[in-house]
Scaffold this motif. Structure first.
Motif, mmCIF file in Angstrom:
data_model
loop_
_atom_site.group_PDB
_atom_site.id
_atom_site.type_symbol
_atom_site.label_atom_id
_atom_site.label_comp_id
_atom_site.label_asym_id
_atom_site.label_seq_id
_atom_site.Cartn_x
_atom_site.Cartn_y
_atom_site.Cartn_z
ATOM 1 N N ALA A 54 0.977 -1.214 0.128
ATOM 2 C CA ALA A 54 0.012 -0.001 -0.033
ATOM 3 C C ALA A 54 0.815 1.319 -0.100
ATOM 4 C CB ALA A 54 -0.816 -0.088 1.077
ATOM 5 N N GLU A 55 0.600 2.054 -0.855
ATOM 6 C CA GLU A 55 1.358 3.384 -0.981
ATOM 7 C C GLU A 55 0.455 4.561 -0.800
ATOM 8 O OE1 GLU A 55 5.312 5.362 -1.830
ATOM 9 O OE2 GLU A 55 4.755 3.298 -1.392
ATOM 10 N N VAL A 56 0.837 5.571 -0.058
ATOM 11 C CA VAL A 56 0.039 6.822 0.167
ATOM 12 C C VAL A 56 0.560 7.794 -1.098
ATOM 13 C CG1 VAL A 56 -0.624 8.361 1.609
ATOM 14 C CG2 VAL A 56 -0.056 6.332 2.578
ATOM 15 N N GLY A 57 -0.218 8.549 -1.395
ATOM 16 C CA GLY A 57 0.027 9.607 -2.326
ATOM 17 C C GLY A 57 -0.877 9.661 -3.654
ATOM 18 N N GLY A 58 -0.591 10.537 -4.567
ATOM 19 C CA GLY A 58 -1.358 10.723 -5.679
ATOM 20 C C GLY A 58 -0.619 11.873 -6.682
ATOM 21 N N PRO A 59 -0.988 12.007 -7.734
ATOM 22 C CA PRO A 59 -2.243 11.268 -8.377
ATOM 23 C C PRO A 59 -1.541 9.868 -8.518
ATOM 24 C CG PRO A 59 -1.083 12.754 -10.220
ATOM 25 C CD PRO A 59 -0.448 13.111 -8.738
ATOM 26 N N ALA A 60 -2.838 8.835 -8.788
ATOM 27 C CA ALA A 60 -2.404 7.227 -8.778
ATOM 28 C C ALA A 60 -1.287 6.981 -9.742
ATOM 29 C CB ALA A 60 -3.767 6.815 -9.053
ATOM 30 N N HIS A 61 -1.246 7.452 -11.096
ATOM 31 C CA HIS A 61 -0.513 6.833 -12.018
ATOM 32 C C HIS A 61 1.100 7.410 -11.562
ATOM 33 C CE1 HIS A 61 -0.789 11.342 -13.598
ATOM 34 N NE2 HIS A 61 0.442 11.132 -13.770
ATOM 35 N N LYS A 62 1.146 8.515 -10.919
ATOM 36 C CA LYS A 62 2.590 9.022 -10.412
ATOM 37 C C LYS A 62 3.029 7.900 -9.177
ATOM 38 C CE LYS A 62 2.832 13.597 -11.955
ATOM 39 N NZ LYS A 62 3.189 14.800 -11.301
ATOM 40 N N VAL A 63 2.033 7.411 -8.429
ATOM 41 C CA VAL A 63 2.397 6.581 -7.353
ATOM 42 C C VAL A 63 2.948 5.295 -8.037
ATOM 43 C CG1 VAL A 63 1.464 5.414 -5.251
ATOM 44 C CG2 VAL A 63 1.014 7.780 -5.807
ATOM 45 N N ILE A 64 1.839 4.624 -8.890
ATOM 46 C CA ILE A 64 2.228 3.473 -9.730
ATOM 47 C C ILE A 64 3.497 3.532 -10.164
ATOM 48 C CG2 ILE A 64 1.428 1.891 -11.527
ATOM 49 C CD1 ILE A 64 -1.449 2.959 -10.836
ATOM 50 N N GLU A 65 3.938 4.644 -10.975
ATOM 51 C CA GLU A 65 5.171 4.581 -11.584
ATOM 52 C C GLU A 65 6.454 4.428 -10.410
ATOM 53 O OE1 GLU A 65 7.701 5.341 -14.976
ATOM 54 O OE2 GLU A 65 5.695 4.615 -14.796
ATOM 55 N N LYS A 66 6.312 5.442 -9.560
ATOM 56 C CA LYS A 66 7.145 5.422 -8.280
ATOM 57 C C LYS A 66 7.564 3.931 -7.783
ATOM 58 C CE LYS A 66 8.359 6.975 -3.691
ATOM 59 N NZ LYS A 66 8.398 5.571 -3.399
ATOM 60 N N VAL A 67 6.402 3.251 -7.536
ATOM 61 C CA VAL A 67 6.454 1.819 -7.056
ATOM 62 C C VAL A 67 7.237 1.027 -8.201
ATOM 63 C CG1 VAL A 67 5.175 -0.318 -6.113
ATOM 64 C CG2 VAL A 67 4.415 2.124 -5.229
ATOM 65 N N ALA A 68 6.950 1.175 -9.386
ATOM 66 C CA ALA A 68 7.248 0.216 -10.364
ATOM 67 C C ALA A 68 8.935 0.471 -10.411
ATOM 68 C CB ALA A 68 6.385 0.312 -11.817
ATOM 69 N N ARG A 69 9.115 1.598 -10.287
ATOM 70 C CA ARG A 69 10.687 1.920 -10.218
ATOM 71 C C ARG A 69 11.272 1.387 -9.091
ATOM 72 N NH1 ARG A 69 9.804 6.652 -11.403
ATOM 73 N NH2 ARG A 69 9.878 7.916 -9.197
ATOM 74 N N ASP A 70 10.718 1.625 -7.885
ATOM 75 C CA ASP A 70 11.173 1.230 -6.706
ATOM 76 C C ASP A 70 11.330 -0.314 -6.762
ATOM 77 O OD1 ASP A 70 11.545 3.664 -6.020
ATOM 78 O OD2 ASP A 70 9.879 3.505 -4.423
ATOM 79 N N GLU A 71 10.571 -1.071 -7.407
ATOM 80 C CA GLU A 71 10.502 -2.534 -7.587
ATOM 81 C C GLU A 71 11.222 -3.233 -8.660
ATOM 82 O OE1 GLU A 71 9.290 -4.650 -5.373
ATOM 83 O OE2 GLU A 71 7.955 -3.670 -3.923
ATOM 84 N N ASN A 72 11.617 -2.198 -9.592
ATOM 85 C CA ASN A 72 12.512 -2.547 -10.687
ATOM 86 C C ASN A 72 11.442 -3.466 -11.458
ATOM 87 O OD1 ASN A 72 14.596 -2.878 -12.565
ATOM 88 N ND2 ASN A 72 15.541 -4.272 -11.431
ATOM 89 N N ALA A 73 10.214 -3.337 -11.605
ATOM 90 C CA ALA A 73 9.435 -3.982 -12.506
ATOM 91 C C ALA A 73 9.774 -4.133 -13.725
ATOM 92 C CB ALA A 73 7.780 -3.461 -12.006
ATOM 93 N N ASP A 74 8.883 -5.140 -14.266
ATOM 94 C CA ASP A 74 9.049 -5.480 -15.536
ATOM 95 C C ASP A 74 7.747 -5.082 -16.502
ATOM 96 O OD1 ASP A 74 11.704 -7.089 -15.985
ATOM 97 O OD2 ASP A 74 10.589 -8.236 -14.335
ATOM 98 N N LEU A 75 6.508 -5.225 -15.883
ATOM 99 C CA LEU A 75 5.281 -4.990 -16.482
ATOM 100 C C LEU A 75 4.528 -4.293 -15.145
ATOM 101 C CD1 LEU A 75 3.523 -5.608 -18.870
ATOM 102 C CD2 LEU A 75 2.794 -7.793 -17.757
ATOM 103 N N ILE A 76 3.531 -3.341 -15.575
ATOM 104 C CA ILE A 76 2.442 -2.955 -14.937
ATOM 105 C C ILE A 76 1.129 -3.595 -15.274
ATOM 106 C CG2 ILE A 76 1.152 -0.826 -13.979
ATOM 107 C CD1 ILE A 76 3.866 0.539 -14.315
#
Length: 274
Positions: A85-107
């Motif tokens: 769970a991540e606090v913040g907004g707007p949602a697309h920026k939070v999703i991008e941040k978490v994907a970057r922190d997790e070194n994700a391959d796909l959203i």
């Protein structure tokens, strides 16, 4: 290891998207991070912000527990899945941040349906994420069937460079799927047939063993042509590159939203070019 961020608001649409990607990657080594963006609808009194956020995070965790139990019962207890769970907004920026922190391959994101494409590309979380993210984005409509990904259609303007072709083929190999490079045209049919012949001979000569071919479909409108082709040729994944601005705007311009009634309910894979 394929690391997937599955964004959820615990709606049926996001649950459907989660089940879609679980099924599609069942033969792969993967880790799925279930992400819920915690945000406040309005500015509460400063003294209450902390307690409200904690309350929302707690609710999100219990919602995840319920979702997890349902998913584990259906797909097995050893599914590599965890919650964030991540606090913040707007949602697309939070999703991008978490994907970057997790070194994700796909959203992966779900949505209510593709009968009104304005909901996809005009202001929704899925739209904003797809337009701005540097990560591959999979948008799963709630009405699509949960099948293995066996046929990928790449909507191309025939000017894709090799790096883009390789990105598409990466997913073809990942899912062991065939690829149709779809070109919508409105000129002379014989000219188009000759062009397809040359392109397919080139692919055969250069890549040989790849299960890929160029195909074309005659239609005055790109979006209608794609819709009709995917309706007539069962498609599990439709690939688009957002950097093709003129092509992309033709595909998702709000003025032609009614033409984008993708009743075929095709899952989108939105990729960025280098």
């Amino acid at each position: 290891m394929l690391k997937i961020i599955a964004a959820t608001d615990f709606s049926p649409a996001s649950k459907h998207a989660l089940e879609f990607i679980i099924n599609a990657t069942s033969n792969l080594q993967r880790e799925i991070v279930i992400l819920n963006v915690v945000h406040l609808d309005g500015p509460p009194p400063a003294s209450m912000i902390s307690s409200i956020i904690e309350s929302l995070k707690t609710k999100a965790y219990f919602d995840y527990q319920s979702l997890s139990e349902e998913i584990m019962e259906k797909y097995g207890e050893h599914l590599p899945m965890r919650f964030h769970a991540e606090v913040g907004g707007p949602a697309h920026k939070v999703i991008e941040k978490v994907a970057r922190d997790e070194n994700a391959d796909l959203i992966v994101l779900g949505m209510k349906g593709m009968s009104d494409m304005q909901k996809v590309f005009l202001g929704s979380v899925a739209a904003s994420t797809a337009m701005h993210s540097k990560f591959p984005i999979m948008i799963v409509p709630s009405g699509c069937q949960i099948y293995p990904i066996e046929h990928i259609v790449d909507a191309t303007d025939l000017y894709q460079d090799e790096s883009e072709f390789n990105k598409v083929m990466k997913y073809a190999r990942l899912f062991n799927a065939k690829v149709s490079m779809l070109h919508i045209y409105n000129h002379d049919e014989e000219t188009e047939k000759a062009r397809m012949k040359v392109l397919n001979e080139g692919i055969e000569k250069k890549y040989g063993n790849l299960n890929v071919q160029y195909v074309s479909y005659k239609n005055e409108h790109v979006t209608d042509g794609i819709e009709r082709y995917t309706a007539e040729h069962p498609t599990d994944l439709l690939v688009i590159f957002t950097h093709k601005r003129l092509f992309y705007e033709r595909l998702f311009n709000p003025s032609i939203a009614k033409e984008l009634a993708f009743e075929s309910k095709v899952t989108l894979l939105v990729l960025k070019s280098e």
